[in-house]
Design an enzyme around this catalytic site. Structure first.
Site, short mmCIF file in Angstrom:
data_model
loop_
_atom_site.label_atom_id
_atom_site.label_comp_id
_atom_site.label_asym_id
_atom_site.label_seq_id
_atom_site.Cartn_x
_atom_site.Cartn_y
_atom_site.Cartn_z
N HIS A 191 9.29 -3.92 4.35
CA HIS A 191 9.08 -3.06 3.19
C HIS A 191 7.68 -2.50 3.32
O HIS A 191 7.00 -2.76 4.32
CB HIS A 191 9.31 -3.83 1.88
CG HIS A 191 8.34 -4.94 1.64
ND1 HIS A 191 8.27 -6.06 2.45
CD2 HIS A 191 7.37 -5.11 0.70
CE1 HIS A 191 7.32 -6.86 2.00
NE2 HIS A 191 6.75 -6.31 0.94
N HIS A 223 4.82 -2.66 1.21
CA HIS A 223 3.61 -3.16 0.55
C HIS A 223 2.51 -3.29 1.60
O HIS A 223 2.78 -3.59 2.77
CB HIS A 223 3.89 -4.51 -0.13
CG HIS A 223 4.69 -4.36 -1.40
ND1 HIS A 223 5.47 -5.37 -1.92
CD2 HIS A 223 4.83 -3.30 -2.24
CE1 HIS A 223 6.05 -4.94 -3.05
NE2 HIS A 223 5.68 -3.69 -3.24
N ASP A 280 0.28 -5.34 2.54
CA ASP A 280 0.04 -6.50 3.40
C ASP A 280 0.97 -6.53 4.62
O ASP A 280 0.74 -7.29 5.56
CB ASP A 280 0.13 -7.83 2.61
CG ASP A 280 1.42 -8.03 1.85
OD1 ASP A 280 2.00 -7.03 1.37
OD2 ASP A 280 1.85 -9.20 1.72
N HIS A 317 13.42 -7.42 -3.23
CA HIS A 317 11.98 -7.28 -3.35
C HIS A 317 11.69 -5.80 -3.52
O HIS A 317 12.42 -4.98 -2.98
CB HIS A 317 11.29 -7.82 -2.10
CG HIS A 317 9.80 -7.95 -2.23
ND1 HIS A 317 9.22 -8.90 -3.05
CD2 HIS A 317 8.78 -7.27 -1.67
CE1 HIS A 317 7.89 -8.78 -2.97
NE2 HIS A 317 7.61 -7.79 -2.14
N HIS A 364 4.44 -16.44 4.88
CA HIS A 364 3.96 -15.67 3.74
C HIS A 364 3.38 -16.66 2.72
O HIS A 364 3.71 -16.67 1.53
CB HIS A 364 5.09 -14.83 3.12
CG HIS A 364 4.60 -13.62 2.35
ND1 HIS A 364 4.26 -13.69 1.03
CD2 HIS A 364 4.39 -12.33 2.72
CE1 HIS A 364 3.88 -12.47 0.61
NE2 HIS A 364 3.94 -11.64 1.63
#
Ligand SMILES: [Zn+2]
Length: 304
Positions: free
Chosen positions: A63, A65, A67, A141, A268
Site C-alpha cells: 500500500h 503509506h 513507511d 488496511h 512491522h
C-alpha cells in the site's frame, strides 16, 4: 535444489528505530529477486545485507503509506546512476500510478523512465521464471483511500516421486523407458500412476503487509511454509485497532494457527514494543513464532 530464501531488510513499522528499519523484505528464489515494500533506507539495508545494491527483478508494494514506499526514489536513482537500463516493474494496488507520480519530480525523468507500473487487481497473479508466481491478496488496511494487499509467493507443484524399485519389479528397466513413464506414457502395460506418487507441493510464503486480522490471509496462508504477518499492536493497544487497521501479535498467532502454517514470523514491530513482549503474546496461540531482526534470513527447504 533451487534456493528459496527470505531476508528481512526492515522489520519495524511506522517509524524506524535504531534496531529496526522500515518494511522491506527480499525474496530470492533461484535467479529471481523480488522486494516487497521499500521503506525509507531500504537501499542501505540492501547494501549491508547483500554486499551491494542487488539488481531486483520487481518490487511489490502492499500500500502507499510513507513507511512502505519512501525508499523508492533513492533506490531507483542509484540504479540509474550506475547505468541500469533494464526497466524495473513495480506492482501494487490501485491507484499505483497516481502514487508513483508523486516521485516524478524527486527522481527526474531519466530515473522515472526506469519504472514500469503494473496495477494489480485483488487475486491477480504475476508469473516469474520456472513456475514461480506472486499473487495479490486483498487485506484490510487503508480502506479510506484505496486497496491494500498482502502477497502469496508460490512455486508450482513438483512431480510425484518416481519409485525406481517398483518400476524395476514391474519389468521396466532404467533408461529411456523411465523417461517415458515420467513424461506420462504407459510402458509395457505399466502406467505412470503405478510408479509415480502424487504431486508434491512447492514452497509457499505469504506476507501480510499492514492489515487488521482478515480471513483472506487465513485462506491464502493455508498450510504455507512461512507466514510473515504484521504485529504492530499488542492486546493492550486494542483501542487503536479500529482506528489504525493493524493486528495484534495475538491476532497474527490466531491466524497462523487457523491456517496451520508451518512457521510464523512477525514483523512491522512498533518502536513502542520489545520483541520479548510480542513473542510472549504470540506464543499463547502459536508456539515457536519468531520476531526476526533486520538482516535475518530464512531458508525455505523442500520437503519430501
Ligand atoms: Zn506500515
Amino acid at each position: 535444489m533451487t534456493d528459496f530464501a527470505v531476508t528481512f531488510l526492515g522489520t519495524g513499522g511506522t517509524s524506524p528505530s535504531p534496531q529496526r528499519g522500515l518494511p522491506a523484505t527480499l525474496f530470492k528464489r533461484g535467479g529471481t529477486k523480488l522486494l516487497v515494500d521499500c521503506g525509507e533506507g531500504t537501499q542501505r539495508q540492501l547494501w549491508i545485507s547483500e554486499g551491494g545494491l542487488t539488481d531486483l527483478d520487481a518490487i511489490f508494494l502492499t500500500h502507499y503509506h510513507s513507511d512502505h514506499i519512501l525508499g523508492l526514489p533513492g533506490l531507483l536513482n542509484s540504479y540509474q546512476l550506475r547505468g541500469r537500463d533494464r526497466p524495473i516493474p513495480i506492482y501494487g494496488p490501485k491507484p499505483l500510478m497516481r502514487n508513483l507520480n508523486r516521485f516524478r519530480t524527486l527522481m527526474g525523468g531519466h530515473t522515472f523512465s526506469l519504472l514500469r507500473a503494473h496495477e494489480l487487481a485483488p487475486g491477480e497473479r504475476v508469473d516469474f521464471a520456472d513456475g514461480f508466481s506472486v499473487m495479490a491478496v486483498p487485506v484490510q488496511h487503508n480502506r479510506g483511500s484505496g486497496h491494500a494487499f498482502g502477497y502469496r509467493l508460490a512455486e508450482q507443484n513438483r512431480p510425484g516421486r518416481f519409485d525406481v524399485e517398483k518400476a524395476k519389479s514391474l519389468g521396466v528397466h532404467p533408461g529411456p523407458d523411465f523417461g517415458k513413464l515420467q513424461a506420462g506414457h504407459t510402458v509395457r502395460g505399466v502406467k505412470p500412476d503405478d510408479v509415480i506418487g502424487p504431486e508434491r507441493p512447492g514452497r509457499t510464503v505469504v506476507i501480510s503487509g499492514d492489515t487488521a486480522p482478515t480471513k483472506s490471509i487465513v485462506m491464502a496462508a493455508h498450510e504455507v511454509d512461512l507466514l510473515i504477518h504484521e504485529a504492530s499492536l499488542l492486546t493492550l493497544d486494542r483501542d487503536w485497532k479500529e482506528k489504525t487497521e493493524h493486528s495484534t501479535a495475538l491476532d497474527a498467532a490466531r491466524i497462523a494457527r487457523e491456517a496451520r502454517v508451518k512457521k510464523l514470523a512477525l514483523y512491522h514491530i512498533s518502536q513502542r514494543h520489545r520483541a520479548k513482549q510480542v513473542l510472549k503474546e504470540a506464543w499463547n496461540n502459536y508456539m515457536g513464532a519468531i520476531v526476526p531482526n533486520d538482516f535475518d534470513r530464512i531458508d525455505l527447504h523442500l520437503e519430501g
